[in-house]
Design an enzyme around this catalytic site. Structure first.
Site, short mmCIF file in Angstrom:
data_model
loop_
_atom_site.label_atom_id
_atom_site.label_comp_id
_atom_site.label_asym_id
_atom_site.label_seq_id
_atom_site.Cartn_x
_atom_site.Cartn_y
_atom_site.Cartn_z
N LEU A 3 0.83 -1.20 0.00
CA LEU A 3 0.00 0.00 0.00
C LEU A 3 0.87 1.26 0.00
CD1 LEU A 3 -2.78 1.43 0.26
CD2 LEU A 3 -2.57 1.20 2.74
N GLU A 31 3.86 3.99 -0.38
CA GLU A 31 4.78 4.38 -1.45
C GLU A 31 5.86 5.30 -0.89
OE1 GLU A 31 2.65 5.98 -4.79
OE2 GLU A 31 1.55 4.11 -5.15
N GLY A 88 2.56 7.67 2.78
CA GLY A 88 2.44 6.69 3.84
C GLY A 88 1.02 6.72 4.38
N TRP A 90 8.65 0.07 1.87
CA TRP A 90 8.50 -0.52 3.20
C TRP A 90 7.61 -1.76 3.16
CZ3 TRP A 90 12.26 1.85 5.30
CH2 TRP A 90 12.45 3.21 5.11
N ARG A 105 20.30 -9.22 39.94
CA ARG A 105 21.28 -8.14 40.05
C ARG A 105 21.27 -7.55 41.47
NH1 ARG A 105 25.94 -5.51 38.45
NH2 ARG A 105 25.63 -3.27 38.21
N GLY A 155 20.46 -0.96 33.22
CA GLY A 155 21.56 0.00 33.27
C GLY A 155 22.53 -0.17 32.12
N GLU A 178 1.39 -0.39 9.89
CA GLU A 178 -0.07 -0.59 9.84
C GLU A 178 -0.84 0.56 10.50
OE1 GLU A 178 -1.82 -4.43 10.07
OE2 GLU A 178 0.10 -5.44 9.76
#
Length: 369
Positions: free
Chosen positions: A115, A117, A121, A146, A258, A329, A353
């Site tokens: 769809l 181009e 978009g 895309w 951690r 971190g 989409e």
């Protein structure tokens, strides 16, 4: 059972390879075909067309499980099911369904859908790719951008202008097979995330397509595409939930292991409250997604609910990816830990989409009717 099957497959076939695929921007075609054998490439396609004959709960569940491991692979499964395969299933003729759906649902063929181009978009009605009828054929010229599986796809459903600019009844959907003269593709490289999912530009240079490859009525392509995207947004919402949950679960695991100042960082309120927010947002996103899936299963309108789910879940996936990096971190900033990939993969969810801004436009129009 569906969740467990996809979870087992993802752990065995995807997780050991995901960093390599991500680094090399490698699209694992063979893994896609394996998922076809498992029934994951035609989840809601009826068994008479070679599909699994399931519903949107199973579809959403599968994408959530894939998203927890790799957003790129999940995106490919979503695009294949919802866009190309879905467009033919919901709007194609009986002959088109019998010809293409068994190959797509089994994974023998991989599907693409075009769809967007280079210059259009969200503003899809200004598309410049055109089709002019000559005898029993249509001659297509232009480009699409895309496009997931644009290079490896065996067949593409492409939206092309056959009428006047800005005419919503001036766009037509065509089925175009790979190898058709005048139809080529170029891979788009160096993406931020979802790098295991192939993205390409499609190019049409006097590409001739037979009239029998028109989906539905001439001029109804845009109307069809909007309906396809309504369902497709549920799949991106589900994938977003998976990416978000993956980031959340990785954060919980890390926070318990951690230690700083003599105790696990999960014991510090600064971290535990981040986890509480992430958990709540993921649950809410999943509920919105299953609400939309329920309406889709029942054949009810999903425009508003699909937009609710896609907008919220995609933004939550970015939030969870970002917080996962923060919780880990310095380690979160390296590829040795999963947080940075979740963050990179999540960003596409707010764009593909229909951007978050387009979702808000859809929602506002629906609630102000």
């Amino acid at each position: 059972m569906i969740a467990q099957m996809v979870r087992d497959f993802a752990e065995k076939e995807i997780r050991p390879n995901l960093n390599k695929w991500d680094a090399e921007e490698y699209f694992p075609v063979e893994t896609m075909k394996q998922m076809g054998e498992l029934g994951l490439l035609g989840i809601y396609i009826p068994e008479e067309y070679g599909g699994s004959g399931m519903g949107y709960f199973e579809y959403a569940t599968a994408l959530m499980e894939l998203g927890k491991v790799c957003g790129g692979v999940g995106l490919s499964v979503a695009a294949h099911n919802s866009l190309c395969t879905g467009h033919i299933y919901y709007h194609g003729s009986e002959e088109q369904k019998k010809k293409y759906l068994p190959k797509l649902a089994s994974g023998e063929w991989i599907g693409a859908w075009g769809l967007t181009e280079p210059n259009t978009g969200s503003d899809a009605m200004r598309m410049k790719t055109t089709a002019v009828k000559e005898g029993s054929e249509w001659v297509i010229n232009g480009a699409k951008n895309w496009i997931t599986h644009g290079l490896s796809g065996d067949v593409a459903v492409v939206l092309v202008r056959t009428g006047e600019l800005l005419d919503s009844k001036g766009i037509t959907a065509f089925i175009i097979e790979k190898g058709t003269p005048g139809f080529s593709a170029v891979k788009i490289k160096d993406k931020l995330g979802v790098r295991a999912s192939e993205t390409a530009e499609l190019i049409f240079d006097n590409c001739r397509v037979p009239d029998e490859n028109v989906i539905g009525e001439v001029g109804m392509g845009f109307v069809q595409a909007m309906k396809v995207l309504d369902g497709g947004r549920i799949s991106i919402a589900a994938l977003s939930c998976g990416v978000a949950r993956g980031a959340y679960e990785a954060s919980v695991k890390y926070a318990k292991e951690r230690e700083q100042f003599g105790k696990p960082i999960a014991n510090f309120q600064a971290i535990s409250f981040k986890l509480a927010d992430m958990a709540t947002q993921v649950e809410a996103a999943e509920m919105l997604t299953f609400q939309a899936a329920d309406r889709k299963n029942k054949g009810l309108p999903v425009t508003k609910e699909g937009a609710f789910a896609k907008y919220y879940a995609s933004e939550v996936s970015v939030t969870c990816g970002n917080e996962a990096v923060q919780i880990m971190g310095g380690y979160g900033y390296t590829k040795e830990y999963p947080a940075e990939k979740f963050l990179r993969d999540s960003k596409l969810m707010t764009i593909g989409e229909g951007t978050s801004e387009i979702q808000k436009l859809v929602i506002s129009r629906e609630i102000l009717k």
